[in-house]
Design an enzyme around this catalytic site. Structure first.
Site, short mmCIF file in Angstrom:
data_model
loop_
_atom_site.label_atom_id
_atom_site.label_comp_id
_atom_site.label_asym_id
_atom_site.label_seq_id
_atom_site.Cartn_x
_atom_site.Cartn_y
_atom_site.Cartn_z
N ASP A 173 0.18 5.33 0.57
CA ASP A 173 -0.92 6.13 1.14
C ASP A 173 -0.72 7.63 1.13
O ASP A 173 0.31 8.12 1.61
CB ASP A 173 -1.02 5.81 2.65
CG ASP A 173 -1.97 4.69 2.97
OD1 ASP A 173 -2.71 4.28 2.09
OD2 ASP A 173 -1.92 4.25 4.13
N GLU A 187 0.85 -1.20 0.00
CA GLU A 187 0.00 0.00 0.00
C GLU A 187 0.88 1.25 0.00
O GLU A 187 1.92 1.29 0.65
CB GLU A 187 -0.90 -0.01 1.24
CG GLU A 187 -1.91 1.10 1.31
CD GLU A 187 -2.87 0.93 2.49
OE1 GLU A 187 -3.48 1.92 2.90
OE2 GLU A 187 -3.01 -0.22 3.01
N ARG A 245 5.47 3.32 8.71
CA ARG A 245 6.45 4.20 8.06
C ARG A 245 5.82 5.57 7.80
O ARG A 245 5.89 6.12 6.70
CB ARG A 245 6.93 3.60 6.76
CG ARG A 245 7.62 2.24 6.89
CD ARG A 245 8.22 1.82 5.57
NE ARG A 245 8.90 0.53 5.68
CZ ARG A 245 8.44 -0.60 5.12
NH1 ARG A 245 7.30 -0.59 4.46
NH2 ARG A 245 9.12 -1.71 5.24
N GLU A 282 -3.22 10.32 3.10
CA GLU A 282 -4.45 10.52 3.88
C GLU A 282 -4.46 11.96 4.37
O GLU A 282 -3.44 12.47 4.86
CB GLU A 282 -4.52 9.57 5.08
CG GLU A 282 -4.79 8.13 4.69
CD GLU A 282 -5.04 7.24 5.90
OE1 GLU A 282 -5.90 6.35 5.80
OE2 GLU A 282 -4.38 7.43 6.94
#
Length: 286
Positions: free
Chosen positions: A100, A98, A126, A102
């Site tokens: 990301d 994944e 991370r 956000e």
């Protein structure tokens, strides 16, 4: 028209076609939200909304194994505390990969927090977090993920904010085997999103709406067990595009340092309390 000018026109049109923005009807499926997600303007615009009953989300029709993905987002304006707008690449399964973005909402006048993370084989931890140098709810801005065999680069309006290099040589897993779809969602996370959950969503401001446009992917599309790219080796750059071996030049390395010095608010690689046994290996090399 001469052969040379015909060829020139073909190349110009071809480059325009490659660079043209995608159409949401063609490239994405709305996956949840019971009508709260909408494709508008003949597929040029997509909006997600959130109210007390539900949020909403969409995903790409294609899976990708490496690519340069661009999307313009305009985030929830005003009091967005408690809301999260997520925009990410993810593979299925319990040992997923994944990448990301956000966006954690905040009270009116307080900055959004841009949260980034990289997961490999189901393990993340991370996180790097940033404030932005503009109001991301006032207008559309471009959020990009470059993912090639050597590195992952997160960029905002063409300015790199984070680079996660392939450090397999020192035992750090890197996303390279699992095709990923693009996902985005708008949801209520007021148990943690704003000031650790202290500030709750104010439903008197609902519905909350985030908007998307100008999706573009220069990428290796994965279908029926095969990649659309010539090969996944770095030597195949000429057929796959410059992004496949792209790295940060000196100008962009300077921009990255500027962002991290002035706008980074959390970096797992500096969190010695969190990692009392020693920082992760990739932190010790960069």
């Amino acid at each position: 028209m001469s052969m040379a000018s015909t060829l020139h026109l073909f190349l110009v049109l071809g480059s325009l076609m490659v660079a043209s923005a995608g159409n949401f009807y063609k490239d994405f499926d709305i996956t949840w939200g019971d009508g709260r997600a909408k494709m508008l303007n003949n597929g040029d615009l997509l909006t997600l909304s959130l109210d007390k009953a539900s949020g909403s989300g969409f995903q790409s029709k294609n899976e990708y194994l490496y690519g340069k993905i661009d999307m313009q987002l305009k985030l929830v304006p005003g009091n967005s505390a408690g809301t999260v707008t997520a925009y990410y690449l993810k593979s299925p399964g319990s040992t997923w990969d994944e990448i990301d973005f956000e966006f954690l909402g905040n009270l009116s006048g307080d900055p959004y927090t841009l949260h980034t993370n990289v997961f490999t084989n189901g393990k993340g931890d991370r996180e790097q977090q940033f404030h932005l140098w503009f109001d991301p709810a006032a207008d559309f801005h471009t959020y990009s993920i470059l993912w090639n065999p050597q590195r992952i680069v997160f960029s905002v309006d063409g300015t790199p904010i984070r680079e996660f290099k392939n450090s397999e040589s020192i035992g750090v897993p890197f996303p390279k085997n699992q095709p990923m779809r693009i996902y985005s969602s708008l949801w209520n996370a007021d148990d943690w999103a704003t000031r650790g959950g202290l500030v709750k969503t104010d439903w008197t401001h609902a519905p909350f709406t985030a908007s998307y446009r100008n999706f573009n992917a220069e990428a290796c599309v994965w279908s029926n067990g095969k990649s659309s790219c010539a090969s996944n080796s770095a030597s195949s750059t000429s057929s796959n595009g410059a992004w496949f071996s792209q790295e940060l030049d000196s100008t962009n390395q300077s921009r990255l340092k500027w962002v991290q010095k002035n706008y980074m608010i959390y970096n797992y690689c500096a969190d010695t309390k969190r990692f009392p046994q020693g920082l992760p290996a990739e932190c010790r090399t960069s």
